[in-house]
Design a protein around this motif. Structure first.
Motif, PDB file in Angstrom:
ATOM      1  N   ASP A  40       1.974  11.681  -1.018  1.00 56.33           N
ATOM      2  CA  ASP A  40       1.625  12.904  -0.293  1.00 56.33           C
ATOM      3  C   ASP A  40       0.534  13.733  -0.965  1.00 56.33           C
ATOM      4  O   ASP A  40      -0.106  14.536  -0.307  1.00 56.33           O
ATOM      5  CB  ASP A  40       2.865  13.761  -0.051  1.00 56.33           C
TER       6      ASP A  40
ATOM      7  N   GLU B 205       1.080   5.240  -0.042  1.00 57.51           N
ATOM      8  CA  GLU B 205       0.376   6.502   0.125  1.00 57.51           C
ATOM      9  C   GLU B 205       1.281   7.609  -0.394  1.00 57.51           C
ATOM     10  O   GLU B 205       2.429   7.743   0.037  1.00 57.51           O
ATOM     11  CB  GLU B 205       0.041   6.730   1.596  1.00 57.51           C
TER      12      GLU B 205
ATOM     13  N   ARG C 241       0.898  -1.155   0.000  1.00 55.47           N
ATOM     14  CA  ARG C 241       0.000   0.000   0.000  1.00 55.47           C
ATOM     15  C   ARG C 241       0.934   1.202   0.000  1.00 55.47           C
ATOM     16  O   ARG C 241       1.770   1.350   0.908  1.00 55.47           O
ATOM     17  CB  ARG C 241      -0.890   0.011   1.235  1.00 55.47           C
TER      18      ARG C 241
ATOM     19  N   THR D 169       6.442   9.446  -0.664  1.00 59.08           N
ATOM     20  CA  THR D 169       5.582   8.280  -0.471  1.00 59.08           C
ATOM     21  C   THR D 169       5.817   7.639   0.892  1.00 59.08           C
ATOM     22  O   THR D 169       6.889   7.774   1.479  1.00 59.08           O
ATOM     23  CB  THR D 169       5.857   7.219  -1.559  1.00 59.08           C
TER      24      THR D 169
ATOM     25  N   GLN E 228      -3.118  10.406  -3.285  1.00 55.08           N
ATOM     26  CA  GLN E 228      -3.358   9.151  -3.998  1.00 55.08           C
ATOM     27  C   GLN E 228      -2.866   7.970  -3.161  1.00 55.08           C
ATOM     28  O   GLN E 228      -1.894   8.087  -2.416  1.00 55.08           O
ATOM     29  CB  GLN E 228      -2.628   9.137  -5.336  1.00 55.08           C
ATOM     30  N   VAL E 229      -3.544   6.839  -3.327  1.00 54.12           N
ATOM     31  CA  VAL E 229      -3.146   5.603  -2.659  1.00 54.12           C
ATOM     32  C   VAL E 229      -3.125   4.490  -3.692  1.00 54.12           C
ATOM     33  O   VAL E 229      -4.079   4.336  -4.464  1.00 54.12           O
ATOM     34  CB  VAL E 229      -4.119   5.232  -1.514  1.00 54.12           C
TER      35      VAL E 229
ATOM     36  N   GLU F 175      -2.804   0.386  -4.193  1.00 57.51           N
ATOM     37  CA  GLU F 175      -2.877  -0.942  -3.561  1.00 57.51           C
ATOM     38  C   GLU F 175      -2.370  -1.930  -4.614  1.00 57.51           C
ATOM     39  O   GLU F 175      -3.023  -2.113  -5.650  1.00 57.51           O
ATOM     40  CB  GLU F 175      -4.310  -1.288  -3.165  1.00 57.51           C
TER      41      GLU F 175
END
Length: 62
Positions: A23, A21, A19, A44, A26-27, A29
């Motif tokens: 800054d 993330e 995962r 990130t 947006q994420v 997976e």
């Protein structure tokens, strides 16, 4: 793990999951078989399941 990309990073997840993330909100997976590309300078935070393996390439404008 926090990581600021020194160049464009393109990678293939070989094993495990991540995962990521970014800054900007947006994420991602990702699981084995997924490919992603992140721009240079992206800040990130990575959360990994283990074992985790990836193949990556970092490109810089030179």
């Amino acid at each position: 793990m926090q990581w600021t990309l020194p160049g464009r990073e393109t990678f293939l997840v070989l094993e495990g999951a991540a995962r990521i993330e970014i800054d900007d909100g947006q994420v991602l997976e990702l699981t084995a078989g997924d490919i992603a590309s992140l721009p240079a300078g992206a800040r990130t935070t990575w959360y990994l399941t283990t074992p985790f393996k990836e193949f990556w390439v970092i490109a810089s404008a030179a």
